[in-house]
Design a protein around this motif. Structure first.
Motif, mmCIF file in Angstrom:
data_model
loop_
_atom_site.group_PDB
_atom_site.id
_atom_site.type_symbol
_atom_site.label_atom_id
_atom_site.label_comp_id
_atom_site.label_asym_id
_atom_site.label_seq_id
_atom_site.Cartn_x
_atom_site.Cartn_y
_atom_site.Cartn_z
ATOM 1 N N GLY A 176 21.235 100.375 -70.858
ATOM 2 C CA GLY A 176 22.792 100.346 -71.646
ATOM 3 C C GLY A 176 22.488 99.228 -72.020
ATOM 4 N N ARG A 222 27.239 96.906 -70.845
ATOM 5 C CA ARG A 222 28.775 96.089 -70.203
ATOM 6 C C ARG A 222 30.213 95.765 -70.998
ATOM 7 N NH1 ARG A 222 23.390 93.580 -68.340
ATOM 8 N NH2 ARG A 222 23.705 92.966 -70.228
ATOM 9 N N ASP A 258 30.814 104.222 -65.221
ATOM 10 C CA ASP A 258 29.493 104.920 -64.841
ATOM 11 C C ASP A 258 29.071 105.857 -65.981
ATOM 12 O OD1 ASP A 258 28.771 102.963 -62.783
ATOM 13 O OD2 ASP A 258 28.664 104.924 -61.305
ATOM 14 N N VAL A 268 21.476 109.189 -65.196
ATOM 15 C CA VAL A 268 21.324 110.494 -64.939
ATOM 16 C C VAL A 268 22.333 111.339 -64.126
ATOM 17 C CG1 VAL A 268 18.700 111.383 -65.266
ATOM 18 C CG2 VAL A 268 19.185 110.575 -62.808
ATOM 19 N N MET A 269 23.218 109.726 -63.546
ATOM 20 C CA MET A 269 24.216 110.038 -62.402
ATOM 21 C C MET A 269 24.829 109.125 -61.980
ATOM 22 S SD MET A 269 22.638 111.119 -58.720
ATOM 23 C CE MET A 269 21.241 112.109 -59.089
ATOM 24 N N GLN A 311 24.539 104.346 -59.817
ATOM 25 C CA GLN A 311 22.902 103.792 -60.055
ATOM 26 C C GLN A 311 23.076 103.234 -60.725
ATOM 27 O OE1 GLN A 311 20.191 107.106 -58.784
ATOM 28 N NE2 GLN A 311 20.245 108.146 -60.953
ATOM 29 N N THR A 359 19.469 102.152 -64.377
ATOM 30 C CA THR A 359 18.128 103.438 -64.681
ATOM 31 C C THR A 359 17.185 102.474 -63.836
ATOM 32 O OG1 THR A 359 18.537 101.599 -66.267
ATOM 33 C CG2 THR A 359 19.106 103.328 -66.982
HETATM 34 P P1 UTP Z 1 21.510 99.834 -66.986
HETATM 35 O O1 UTP Z 1 20.871 100.537 -66.403
HETATM 36 O O2 UTP Z 1 21.025 99.268 -68.284
HETATM 37 O O3 UTP Z 1 22.288 99.111 -65.935
HETATM 38 O O4 UTP Z 1 22.856 101.175 -66.790
HETATM 39 P P2 UTP Z 1 22.058 97.719 -65.909
HETATM 40 O O5 UTP Z 1 20.840 97.740 -65.181
HETATM 41 O O6 UTP Z 1 23.119 96.208 -65.521
HETATM 42 O O7 UTP Z 1 21.767 96.919 -67.584
HETATM 43 P P3 UTP Z 1 21.026 95.847 -67.271
HETATM 44 O O8 UTP Z 1 19.150 95.278 -66.916
HETATM 45 O O9 UTP Z 1 21.116 94.805 -68.091
HETATM 46 O O10 UTP Z 1 19.941 96.665 -69.559
HETATM 47 C C1 UTP Z 1 23.964 100.199 -67.345
HETATM 48 C C2 UTP Z 1 25.320 101.744 -66.388
HETATM 49 O O11 UTP Z 1 25.245 103.246 -66.335
HETATM 50 C C3 UTP Z 1 25.579 103.472 -65.778
HETATM 51 C C4 UTP Z 1 25.974 101.833 -64.502
HETATM 52 O O12 UTP Z 1 27.150 101.978 -64.848
HETATM 53 C C5 UTP Z 1 25.017 100.808 -65.079
HETATM 54 O O13 UTP Z 1 25.586 99.871 -65.078
HETATM 55 N N1 UTP Z 1 24.302 104.006 -64.857
HETATM 56 C C6 UTP Z 1 23.222 104.168 -65.259
HETATM 57 C C7 UTP Z 1 24.878 105.057 -64.027
HETATM 58 O O14 UTP Z 1 25.824 105.589 -63.586
HETATM 59 N N2 UTP Z 1 23.586 105.693 -63.625
HETATM 60 C C8 UTP Z 1 22.558 106.052 -63.974
HETATM 61 O O15 UTP Z 1 21.774 106.860 -63.542
HETATM 62 C C9 UTP Z 1 21.992 104.498 -65.347
#
Ligand code: UTP
Length: 239
Positions: free
Chosen positions: A44, A49, A66, A114-115, A118, A120
């Motif tokens: 994302g 953020r 999330d 997906v949930m 966590q 990605t």
């Molecule tokens: P990201 O995977 O992009 O988070 O998912 P990150 O690691 O903070 O981002 P990068 O690496 O800087 O790009 C974004 C948000 O989506 C939610 C979490 O809140 C995560 O912080 N998310 C994502 C979930 O809740 N579940 C998932 O399976 C994936």
């Protein structure tokens, strides 16, 4: 060769630039043309953020935050799907079975989160484990796994190679320290360890780096090699 690639949102779409997304899609297409079965998990980044920050001010709880994050990962996934055209799934898979079925149809299988609970990073590891991937690549904005968070500790040094267990040992203290940001989240590290997934963490800013890493094993990031120091030979199969 079956490969799962995790593309961070900050790598794919630090801002909305169609040319950048097209360049990442070209790299994925190139791998598919070389005979790789490809799953892609999209993050994302800054958009997630921003939404999460605004919703937190509005009093949203962690699950709601999330869910917003997951929504933005799927938005970015749709951007990549648009650039991949006919090669990709029509919409981001919402679970591992759906994602695996797309691979069986010979599509580039694209998904986001997906949930709740966590990131990605863990989705990519779960997807790779569920399809017995030969290789998992994290194309991130960090250029590998360091002994400590390089943004915090000037003496941090990059690891060229680690075992999955060593990766877990590095990530666990980082995830306890609020100031440090781990190269992959702790759940991802544990899944990599559990499944013995051959993985690479590299700087994915330049999409051609991904092609060299997958097809030839050439990159300047960190190799995660299960079972110790054996010379990995997987890329020979991809050519
Ligand atoms: P990201 O995977 O992009 O988070 O998912 P990150 O690691 O903070 O981002 P990068 O690496 O800087 O790009 C974004 C948000 O989506 C939610 C979490 O809140 C995560 O912080 N998310 C994502 C979930 O809740 N579940 C998932 O399976 C994936």
């Amino acid at each position: 060769m079956r490969v799962v690639v995790s593309i961070g949102g900050s790598v794919l779409a630090p801002d909305l630039d169609a040319d950048r997304v097209a360049a990442h899609a070209d790299a994925i297409r190139r791998l598919a043309d070389e005979g790789c079965e490809i799953g892609v998990v999209v993050g994302g980044g800054g958009v997630a953020r921003d939404y999460i920050g605004a919703a937190r001010e509005l009093g949203a709880n962690e699950v709601q935050l999330d869910q917003l994050g997951i929504g933005t990962t799927r938005l970015n996934a749709r951007l990549l799907i648009a650039a991949l055209g006919q090669r990709a799934t029509l919409s981001p898979a919402t679970d591992y079975d759906e994602a695996a079925q797309a691979l069986r149809r010979d599509e580039v299988s694209v998904m986001g989160g997906v949930m709740p609970g966590q990131t990605t990073d863990a989705v990519a590891a779960g997807f790779a484990e569920s399809v017995d991937a030969d290789l998992l690549v994290y194309a991130t904005s960090a250029d590998g796994v360091y002994t400590a968070d390089p943004n915090v500790d000037p003496d941090a040094e990059k690891h060229e190679q680690l075992t999955p267990t060593e990766l877990v040992d590095i990530v666990v203290p980082m995830s306890r320290d609020a100031g440090a940001s781990a190269p992959v989240d702790i759940l991802a590290a544990k899944l990599i360890d559990r499944a013995g997934l051959r993985s690479i963490v590299l700087d994915g800013t330049d999409p051609s780096v991904l092609v060299d890493a997958v097809l030839r094993g050439e990159h300047s990031g960190t190799d995660i090699v299960p079972g110790g120091t054996g010379e990995p030979t997987y890329w020979a199969q991809g050519e």
